[in-house]
Design a protein around this motif. Structure first.
Motif, PDB file in Angstrom:
ATOM      1  N   HIS A   1      10.267 -28.796   8.793  1.00  0.00           N
ATOM      2  CA  HIS A   1       9.132 -28.063   9.364  1.00  0.00           C
ATOM      3  C   HIS A   1       9.231 -27.930  10.883  1.00  0.00           C
ATOM      4  O   HIS A   1       8.261 -27.581  11.552  1.00  0.00           O
TER       5      HIS A   1
ATOM      6  N   ILE B   1       9.310 -29.971  13.248  1.00  0.00           N
ATOM      7  CA  ILE B   1       8.594 -30.917  14.106  1.00  0.00           C
ATOM      8  C   ILE B   1       9.620 -31.744  14.872  1.00  0.00           C
ATOM      9  O   ILE B   1       9.425 -32.100  16.032  1.00  0.00           O
TER      10      ILE B   1
ATOM     11  N   ARG C   1      -0.347 -24.366   8.354  1.00  0.00           N
ATOM     12  CA  ARG C   1      -0.316 -23.190   9.225  1.00  0.00           C
ATOM     13  C   ARG C   1       0.581 -22.104   8.633  1.00  0.00           C
ATOM     14  O   ARG C   1       0.222 -20.919   8.608  1.00  0.00           O
ATOM     15  N   ARG C   2       1.746 -22.517   8.138  1.00  0.00           N
ATOM     16  CA  ARG C   2       2.673 -21.549   7.545  1.00  0.00           C
ATOM     17  C   ARG C   2       2.079 -20.919   6.287  1.00  0.00           C
ATOM     18  O   ARG C   2       2.221 -19.718   6.056  1.00  0.00           O
TER      19      ARG C   2
ATOM     20  N   GLU D   1       1.620 -28.264  10.130  1.00  0.00           N
ATOM     21  CA  GLU D   1       2.522 -27.115  10.231  1.00  0.00           C
ATOM     22  C   GLU D   1       2.673 -26.426   8.877  1.00  0.00           C
ATOM     23  O   GLU D   1       2.736 -25.193   8.791  1.00  0.00           O
TER      24      GLU D   1
ATOM     25  N   HIS E   1       7.622 -30.717  19.367  1.00  0.00           N
ATOM     26  CA  HIS E   1       6.197 -30.524  19.122  1.00  0.00           C
ATOM     27  C   HIS E   1       5.425 -30.911  20.372  1.00  0.00           C
ATOM     28  O   HIS E   1       5.862 -31.760  21.152  1.00  0.00           O
TER      29      HIS E   1
END
Length: 335
Positions: A274, A276, A327-328, A324, A288
């Motif tokens: 992801h 991060i 969010r995606r 995340e 991040h």
């Protein structure tokens, strides 16, 4: 030049404002299972949704209790209060401590009947101070005199089902709109006529449980030094029911005997996927706002060591990963 987390205090690494923003977003849903891969399989929202009932079922020795204990650990790391109601009468407190449970701050009880187990849970929920309650297990709440050769008689099974339904209905009503989640660990039994496996409890579980997770053993993990020594096994977790998201998702993780789930490896794998944490020829780096350009070491072993050394920081990385993921998912819905 980036600096290593080995030489920086955790409080100096995390951006407090950003951390609070992400925590508030994720905590709208609940607390983590303690396993990032499983959280993501549940559509990024934590499987232990507030005001929800969850079931973890599987064969003996697959890792049901271990997974639930990791959930307790994660609850405690995010300053939550957890209770472990164990009617199996077999848990070793030393093992709980090895997994990471803070034994001084967990509510631990070992009742012998279904009524006593649920009464304890009802009192805890009424207090409004508990965020997670784990029952271990549904099958062990059966009265001994109702079991014949390991199988319930027809009348006893019906009575058990009625009592379970009554208690599940009550506990579901009590946790409505609360900040408490409940996990029921459950065994599987095989139907002698069809050879199919089913969870103890039957229809009441289908009606009242919000999230049902079935664990299955995968490949055995052997010692690198001695291939005849079993160190653990892989686990395949299937989401059979998910009231709050997609059913049918699958997550995999590994359980190491006397150590628990390899959550550190799980954290790193998902954080990299992801973005991060990024990796290149120079090593692993946090990508991040929480700790931009902070080094996680020159190689995978160093990154894993840092995550193991800072468990609360690892929990934050897991939360950023879930954030995340959400969010995606939201962006995909908008396109």
């Amino acid at each position: 030049m980036s600096t290593s987390l080995n030489t920086a205090k955790q409080s100096e690494v995390l951006n407090t404002a950003k951390q609070s923003e992400v925590l508030n977003t994720v905590k709208l849903y609940g607390t983590s299972t303690g396993n990032t891969s499983l959280d993501l399989a549940l559509c990024g929202k934590c499987s232990l949704e507030f005001s929800s009932l969850s079931e973890i079922s599987g064969e003996n020795g697959v890792g049901k209790t271990t997974l639930a204990l990791h959930s307790i650990v994660n609850c405690q790391r995010t300053n939550g209060v957890a209770a472990f109601i164990e009617t199996e009468q077999s848990i070793d407190p030393a093992y709980m401590k090895k997994i990471g449970v803070d034994m001084d701050n967990v509510i631990f009880s070992q009742p012998t009947t279904m009524d006593d187990a649920f009464k304890i849970a009802f009192e805890l929920i009424k207090s409004g101070t508990v965020n997670l309650i784990v029952f271990d297990s549904i099958a062990s709440m059966l009265p001994k005199n109702e079991v014949v050769n390991g199988l319930l008689t027809e009348n006893a099974a019906l009575e058990f089902s009625r009592e379970l339904a009554k208690n599940l209905e009550k506990i579901k009503a009590m946790i409505a709109d609360s900040l408490c989640s409940v996990i029921f660990i459950n065994q599987l039994r095989q139907n002698p006529n069809t050879s199919e496996w089913y969870s103890v409890g039957g229809k009441p579980l289908e009606r009242y449980i919000d999230t049902r997770i079935r664990l299955k053993k995968g490949k055995v993990i052997l010692s690198k030094k001695d291939s005849t020594v079993k160190m653990g096994h892989h686990v395949i977790a299937t989401v059979l029911k998910n009231t709050y998201g997609k059913s049918g998702s699958i997550a995999t993780f590994s359980v190491h005997y006397q150590k628990g789930i390899n959550s550190v490896l799980d954290t790193l794998k998902n954080a990299v996927e992801h973005n991060i944490i990024t990796t290149d020829d120079s090593g692993y780096t946090i990508n991040h706002a929480c700790a931009k350009n902070q080094s996680m070491g020159n190689d995978r072993a160093e990154a894993l060591n840092i995550l193991a050394q800072y468990p609360k920081f690892r929990t934050q990385i897991d939360i950023f990963t879930i954030y995340e993921h959400l969010r995606r998912a939201k962006n995909q819905l908008n396109h």
